[in-house]
Design a protein around this motif. Structure first.
Motif, PDB file in Angstrom:
ATOM      1  N   ASP A 349      15.206  23.369  15.876  1.00 18.33           N
ATOM      2  CA  ASP A 349      15.238  22.020  16.434  1.00 18.33           C
ATOM      3  C   ASP A 349      15.824  21.048  15.419  1.00 18.33           C
ATOM      4  O   ASP A 349      16.590  20.148  15.785  1.00 18.33           O
ATOM      5  N   ARG A 350      15.471  21.228  14.137  1.00 18.51           N
ATOM      6  CA  ARG A 350      15.986  20.395  13.050  1.00 18.51           C
ATOM      7  C   ARG A 350      16.583  21.344  11.995  1.00 18.51           C
ATOM      8  O   ARG A 350      15.845  21.897  11.162  1.00 18.51           O
ATOM      9  N   PRO A 351      17.881  21.572  12.034  1.00 20.60           N
ATOM     10  CA  PRO A 351      18.512  22.618  11.214  1.00 20.60           C
ATOM     11  C   PRO A 351      18.239  22.525   9.723  1.00 20.60           C
ATOM     12  O   PRO A 351      18.176  23.557   9.049  1.00 20.60           O
ATOM     13  N   ASP A 352      18.069  21.341   9.186  1.00 20.48           N
ATOM     14  CA  ASP A 352      17.892  21.197   7.742  1.00 20.48           C
ATOM     15  C   ASP A 352      16.431  21.205   7.299  1.00 20.48           C
ATOM     16  O   ASP A 352      16.139  21.052   6.109  1.00 20.48           O
ATOM     17  N   ASP A 353      15.522  21.397   8.241  1.00 21.67           N
ATOM     18  CA  ASP A 353      14.095  21.380   7.933  1.00 21.67           C
ATOM     19  C   ASP A 353      13.549  22.806   7.975  1.00 21.67           C
ATOM     20  O   ASP A 353      13.482  23.415   9.050  1.00 21.67           O
ATOM     21  N   PRO A 354      13.147  23.361   6.807  1.00 16.51           N
ATOM     22  CA  PRO A 354      12.622  24.729   6.806  1.00 16.51           C
ATOM     23  C   PRO A 354      11.406  24.918   7.706  1.00 16.51           C
ATOM     24  O   PRO A 354      11.146  26.029   8.184  1.00 16.51           O
ATOM     25  N   ALA A 355      10.649  23.866   7.951  1.00 16.72           N
ATOM     26  CA  ALA A 355       9.440  23.963   8.762  1.00 16.72           C
ATOM     27  C   ALA A 355       9.694  23.672  10.242  1.00 16.72           C
ATOM     28  O   ALA A 355       8.759  23.620  11.031  1.00 16.72           O
ATOM     29  N   SER A 356      10.954  23.510  10.607  1.00 11.17           N
ATOM     30  CA  SER A 356      11.290  23.136  11.972  1.00 11.17           C
ATOM     31  C   SER A 356      10.894  24.212  12.972  1.00 11.17           C
ATOM     32  O   SER A 356      10.949  25.412  12.695  1.00 11.17           O
ATOM     33  N   HIS A 357      10.506  23.797  14.163  1.00 17.74           N
ATOM     34  CA  HIS A 357      10.337  24.732  15.271  1.00 17.74           C
ATOM     35  C   HIS A 357      11.698  25.327  15.629  1.00 17.74           C
ATOM     36  O   HIS A 357      12.746  24.730  15.351  1.00 17.74           O
ATOM     37  N   TRP A 358      11.670  26.469  16.273  1.00 15.40           N
ATOM     38  CA  TRP A 358      12.924  27.121  16.644  1.00 15.40           C
ATOM     39  C   TRP A 358      12.731  27.902  17.933  1.00 15.40           C
ATOM     40  O   TRP A 358      11.612  28.164  18.353  1.00 15.40           O
ATOM     41  N   HIS A 359      13.830  28.253  18.532  1.00 14.47           N
ATOM     42  CA  HIS A 359      13.816  29.100  19.711  1.00 14.47           C
ATOM     43  C   HIS A 359      15.017  30.030  19.627  1.00 14.47           C
ATOM     44  O   HIS A 359      15.910  29.832  18.816  1.00 14.47           O
ATOM     45  N   TRP A 360      15.016  31.065  20.449  1.00 14.65           N
ATOM     46  CA  TRP A 360      16.188  31.938  20.476  1.00 14.65           C
ATOM     47  C   TRP A 360      16.916  31.788  21.800  1.00 14.65           C
ATOM     48  O   TRP A 360      16.322  31.413  22.815  1.00 14.65           O
ATOM     49  N   GLU A 361      18.217  32.083  21.739  1.00 14.73           N
ATOM     50  CA  GLU A 361      19.061  32.098  22.927  1.00 14.73           C
ATOM     51  C   GLU A 361      19.807  33.431  22.961  1.00 14.73           C
ATOM     52  O   GLU A 361      20.167  33.965  21.911  1.00 14.73           O
ATOM     53  N   PRO A 362      20.046  33.988  24.144  1.00 18.08           N
ATOM     54  CA  PRO A 362      20.729  35.286  24.198  1.00 18.08           C
ATOM     55  C   PRO A 362      22.194  35.188  23.796  1.00 18.08           C
ATOM     56  O   PRO A 362      22.872  34.216  24.127  1.00 18.08           O
ATOM     57  N   LYS A 363      22.653  36.201  23.051  1.00 17.52           N
ATOM     58  CA  LYS A 363      24.080  36.335  22.764  1.00 17.52           C
ATOM     59  C   LYS A 363      24.732  37.174  23.860  1.00 17.52           C
ATOM     60  O   LYS A 363      24.054  37.760  24.714  1.00 17.52           O
ATOM     61  N   GLU A 364      26.048  37.277  23.795  1.00 22.57           N
ATOM     62  CA  GLU A 364      26.746  38.139  24.749  1.00 22.57           C
ATOM     63  C   GLU A 364      26.249  39.579  24.625  1.00 22.57           C
ATOM     64  O   GLU A 364      26.203  40.315  25.616  1.00 22.57           O
ATOM     65  N   ALA A 365      25.858  39.980  23.401  1.00 24.20           N
ATOM     66  CA  ALA A 365      25.351  41.340  23.208  1.00 24.20           C
ATOM     67  C   ALA A 365      24.078  41.573  24.013  1.00 24.20           C
ATOM     68  O   ALA A 365      23.849  42.668  24.533  1.00 24.20           O
ATOM     69  N   PHE A 366      23.231  40.573  24.109  1.00 20.27           N
ATOM     70  CA  PHE A 366      22.013  40.690  24.920  1.00 20.27           C
ATOM     71  C   PHE A 366      22.381  41.036  26.356  1.00 20.27           C
ATOM     72  O   PHE A 366      21.820  41.960  26.963  1.00 20.27           O
ATOM     73  N   HIS A 367      23.332  40.303  26.898  1.00 20.39           N
ATOM     74  CA  HIS A 367      23.715  40.521  28.289  1.00 20.39           C
ATOM     75  C   HIS A 367      24.396  41.872  28.479  1.00 20.39           C
ATOM     76  O   HIS A 367      24.189  42.539  29.505  1.00 20.39           O
ATOM     77  N   ALA A 368      25.199  42.290  27.493  1.00 22.01           N
ATOM     78  CA  ALA A 368      25.866  43.593  27.591  1.00 22.01           C
ATOM     79  C   ALA A 368      24.852  44.729  27.592  1.00 22.01           C
ATOM     80  O   ALA A 368      24.949  45.679  28.384  1.00 22.01           O
TER      81      ALA A 368
END
Length: 386
Positions: A349-368
């Motif tokens: 959510d905040r790229p420069d904050d080590p403590a930031s929350h995060w989520h994942w998104e599928p890559k094309e490899a996931f769909h393949a």
């Protein structure tokens, strides 16, 4: 017992790098297959590696809630029927294995500790093996692996107190290969004996693909496990290379396979991760790799077609998510996801904050991968009702 911070994110990627080094030290030779396990139609188990660990920051550490969500996605959206639960921390490993079994997934449980005493590693094998046996007796589908590439992760086989020191000694040629292989055989035998004393199902191990570098006595195991990162332009060349692992007449599991999402990554044969300058703060990408999720997707899809054609026992794509290698779409110099093998990209959510929350998104490899797993699962279901 936790691993050092330096191992957590690069644990298996460092192993893949060492495979490249091993090839430089002792080139593999093509051995003819003298026996094969009985052929069956397509892959028996289609899976993904799910690594549990302490993480490099509290925000990227293993979370029970996140794990449960991820396993649901692995089953229902990736259409995998198998999860390779690996990493360190007995509590994390067993909780994840139990959840996977509860969801009806086939479990490949593989504790992998590094840079800790042999006794601690054997104790972890025993604890996880006992838990795997309980799952098996309760009716779960579970295989137990004693570990991954012991020559790299177990101190005392190759000189060096840490993985990085051992890789450095290997790179510099400061390794007595004959002595290394004797020590490796001794520890592998001990690990197998410990596992057999507590687990009575299928037993496996995840070895380097170069048999001359890491010769394994597969008589100790029921499943031959190979971490596979080769690149060939033609599928037939992959088939030819993999057939030599069938000569034991035992099921062959591809315990890792994959690549990174940039042009030319598959050709690095397991060294795709090596584009990060870890001496910089923050870490940054070396050179100017061109991001290409299509490249990663095509490589995984092609290998899955090979594995299906050979009717192998299992294949586990490496890996589902790598939270400590975040994607920075607006900052290519710090887009560490370029060096990740994950099927998903981690976004803070905040790229420069080590403590930031995060989520994942599928890559094309996931769909393949999901497309191939889903297609095969549908075919199997039709066959079951036919």
């Amino acid at each position: 017992m936790e691993n050092t911070k330096g191992i957590s994110r690069a644990r298996f990627l460092t192993g893949a790098a060492a495979l490249g080094l091993a090839g430089a030290v002792l080139p593999a030779t093509a051995a003819a297959a003298t026996a094969r396990e009985p052929r069956h139609r397509g892959l028996r188990h289609r899976g993904v590696v799910y690594t549990v660990g302490a993480g490099e920051t509290p925000g990227t550490a293993w979370s029970a809630a996140r794990m449960r969500t991820d396993l649901r996605v692995i089953r229902d959206e990736l259409h995998a029927d198998t999860v390779d639960v690996t990493g360190d921390g007995v509590d994390r490993l067993t909780a994840t294995a139990a959840e996977a079994a509860e969801r009806g997934l086939h479990v490949w449980l593989q504790p992998t500790l590094g840079d800790v005493p042999e006794r601690d590693i054997l104790d972890s094998i025993a604890e996880c093996g006992r838990f795997a046996e309980r799952l098996r007796r309760q009716g779960a589908s579970v295989d137990f692996s004693v570990g991954c590439e012991f020559w790299l992760f177990v101190p005392g086989i190759i000189p060096g107190a840490t993985v990085l020191e051992r890789v450095d000694n290997l790179q510099k040629g400061n390794v007595d290969m004959a002595r290394m292989q004797r020590r490796l055989a001794r520890f592998t035998g001990r690990a197998a004996a410990v596992a057999r004393s507590v687990f009575h199902g299928r037993l496996g191990y995840a070895a380097a693909q170069d048999e001359e570098f890491e010769p394994v006595d597969w008589n100790l195991f029921d499943v031959v496990g190979i971490d596979y990162y080769s690149f060939f332009p033609q599928p037939a060349d992959h088939v030819r290379e993999l057939r030599r692992h069938l000569r034991w007449g035992k099921p062959l599991a591809i315990t890792e396979f994959g690549t990174c999402a940039y042009e030319g990554a598959p050709e690095t044969a397991g060294m795709g991760w090596d584009i990060v300058d870890h001496t910089k703060e923050p870490e940054e990408i070396k050179g100017d790799p061109v991001r290409s999720e299509r490249t990663q997707a095509a490589y995984l899809a092609g290998l899955l077609d090979v594995f299906e054609s050979m009717g192998l026992y299992a294949a586990m794509a490496f890996e589902f998510v790598t939270p400590d290698a975040p994607h920075r779409p607006d900052d290519p110099r710090h887009d560490l996801d370029l060096a990740s093998y994950a099927l998903t990209k981690s976004v803070k959510d905040r790229p420069d904050d080590p403590a930031s929350h995060w989520h994942w998104e599928p890559k094309e490899a996931f769909h393949a991968v999901a497309h191939r797993y889903g297609r095969r699962a549908g075919t199997a279901a039709l066959g079951d009702h036919g």
